[in-house]
Write a protein that holds these residues in place. Structure first.
Motif, PDB file in Angstrom:
ATOM      1  N   ASN A 155      -0.679  -0.083  -6.640  1.00 27.34           N
ATOM      2  CA  ASN A 155      -1.623   1.033  -6.757  1.00 27.34           C
ATOM      3  C   ASN A 155      -3.038   0.587  -6.433  1.00 27.34           C
ATOM      4  OD1 ASN A 155       0.270   2.962  -7.512  1.00 27.34           O
ATOM      5  ND2 ASN A 155      -0.077   2.712  -9.702  1.00 27.34           N
ATOM      6  N   LYS A 156      -3.437  -0.519  -7.058  1.00 28.72           N
ATOM      7  CA  LYS A 156      -4.829  -0.967  -6.946  1.00 28.72           C
ATOM      8  C   LYS A 156      -5.151  -1.543  -5.572  1.00 28.72           C
ATOM      9  CE  LYS A 156      -5.672  -1.998 -11.865  1.00 28.72           C
ATOM     10  NZ  LYS A 156      -4.373  -1.683 -12.469  1.00 28.72           N
ATOM     11  N   LEU A 192      -5.554   2.283  -3.803  1.00 23.91           N
ATOM     12  CA  LEU A 192      -6.850   2.637  -4.377  1.00 23.91           C
ATOM     13  C   LEU A 192      -8.003   1.829  -3.799  1.00 23.91           C
ATOM     14  CD1 LEU A 192      -5.666   3.044  -8.064  1.00 23.91           C
ATOM     15  CD2 LEU A 192      -6.337   4.868  -6.486  1.00 23.91           C
ATOM     16  N   ALA A 245     -10.949   3.678  -2.091  1.00 28.94           N
ATOM     17  CA  ALA A 245     -12.275   3.605  -2.712  1.00 28.94           C
ATOM     18  C   ALA A 245     -13.327   3.150  -1.702  1.00 28.94           C
ATOM     19  CB  ALA A 245     -12.241   2.649  -3.910  1.00 28.94           C
ATOM     20  N   ALA A 304      -7.248   4.396 -10.815  1.00 24.04           N
ATOM     21  CA  ALA A 304      -8.256   5.040  -9.971  1.00 24.04           C
ATOM     22  C   ALA A 304      -9.592   5.095 -10.693  1.00 24.04           C
ATOM     23  CB  ALA A 304      -7.801   6.444  -9.586  1.00 24.04           C
ATOM     24  N   THR A 329     -12.872   2.931  -9.556  1.00 23.00           N
ATOM     25  CA  THR A 329     -14.093   3.676  -9.235  1.00 23.00           C
ATOM     26  C   THR A 329     -15.262   3.193 -10.089  1.00 23.00           C
ATOM     27  OG1 THR A 329     -12.752   5.602  -8.664  1.00 23.00           O
ATOM     28  CG2 THR A 329     -15.095   5.974  -9.010  1.00 23.00           C
TER      29      THR A 329
END
Length: 329
Positions: free
Chosen positions: A74-75, A79, A83, A155, A159
């Motif tokens: 995910n990261k 993301l 980002a 997320a 962020t």
């Protein structure tokens, strides 16, 4: 010749020093930025242990490992690029997207509160009942639900980290996000692994401890863990409502609807002034977090019928999957 070689070695040493300094800068900024995401990190750590409840002891660590791998993916692969792209090409989209994520956290938290207030038969991702008869399917569903929730929390974490990085170049931001994201994931899921295996450790101490004090501690640990896990569930739900509510309130302020945020700030400040000056900031922070959480709970209750009666059926019609109330149940 010797002089040229020495000059080359000096240049290599200088480059190595610059590279080492850059790595140190990235690591320092990753730690500093990651600390600002503490609220969401606590949320992540508190929410995850419930996903392994009800499984055999030998399946707990594999499930955590599966969720941790999903969190890393995910990261780093979704993301982090998203980002960086948003920050550099569409920064105006960040706040609305965060608000959608915050509303989802409010929905998750409010639904858990609703299930406590109005107990009913548990439904899973595909709307069926009694999936515990198929442990492999239930394990996959639980892991998928955990990874989905982790995506929203990750997320928010990424962020917050990005917003805390001072203006710099693209690669420094990417390296800082990657290092902080991996470090947070290791810390969160390492802690979760320790928490869920604590009762097994207590059993070993109770059964094999040589000292009476060791066996007594093991017995206490085994008895204490169910209550501790319940406490973690409560903390996780409260944290989801707090983080989700604060995201939406902050987003509304950025969009020009700041009256809710201003009222919460003023009320929290008034509460803080009721105590001694040494405790004013602490009490003010607690009051603000509580009011953000209440706002998140109210928003979540509003979102529940929209999500379950409109969004879920629409999603099911588009994807061809049966709608369920919540993947995390």
């Amino acid at each position: 010749m010797a002089g040229g070689l020495l000059a080359l070695l000096d240049d290599v040493a200088a480059i190595a020093k610059v590279a080492a300094a850059s790595i140190d800068d990235v690591a320092a900024q990753a730690m500093k930025s990651g600390a600002k995401a503490a609220g969401a990190v606590i949320d992540d750590a508190a929410v995850t242990p419930k996903y392994v409840q009800g499984f055999r002891a030998e399946r707990e660590l594999p499930i955590i490992w599966k969720i941790a791998k999903g969190s890393i993916k995910n990261k780093l692969f979704i993301l982090l690029p998203a980002a960086l792209l948003l920050a550099n090409f569409a920064p105006w989209l960040i706040s609305p997207l965060l608000m959608i994520g915050g509303a989802y956290l409010c929905f998750e938290g409010a639904e858990k509160v609703y299930h406590v207030l109005v107990p009913h038969e548990d439904h899973h991702e595909d709307g069926s009942v009694g999936e515990a008869d198929d442990p492999a399917h239930l394990e996959e569903a639980k892991a998928a639900g955990a990874i989905k929730t982790d995506f929203i929390l990750s997320a928010e974490i990424m962020t917050i980290i990005l917003s805390a990085i001072p203006e710099s170049n693209f690669w420094f931001e990417a390296a800082t996000l990657a290092m902080a994201g991996v470090g947070i994931t290791v810390a969160v899921y390492g802690s979760v692994a320790l928490i869920v295996k604590a009762d097994d450790f207590g059993l070993v101490l109770y059964a094999k401890g040589r000292l009476a004090a060791t066996r007594a501690f093991g017995k206490w640990l085994v008895r204490a863990m169910p209550g501790f896990m319940m406490l973690l569930t409560i903390i996780g739900t409260a944290a989801m409502l707090w983080v989700g509510g604060s995201i939406v309130v902050h987003g509304l302020e950025e969009l020009g609807f700041g009256w809710i945020g201003h009222h919460i700030h003023d009320w929290a400040h008034a509460v803080g002034l009721l105590v001694a000056s040494d405790w004013t900031r602490v009490v003010e922070w607690i009051a603000k977090a509580a009011m953000d959480g209440i706002f998140g709970l109210a928003l979540g209750f509003v979102v529940i019928p929209v999500a379950t009666k409109v969004i879920a059926p629409l999603f099911a019609k588009v994807t061809g999957k049966t709608a369920g109330t919540n993947a995390s149940h």
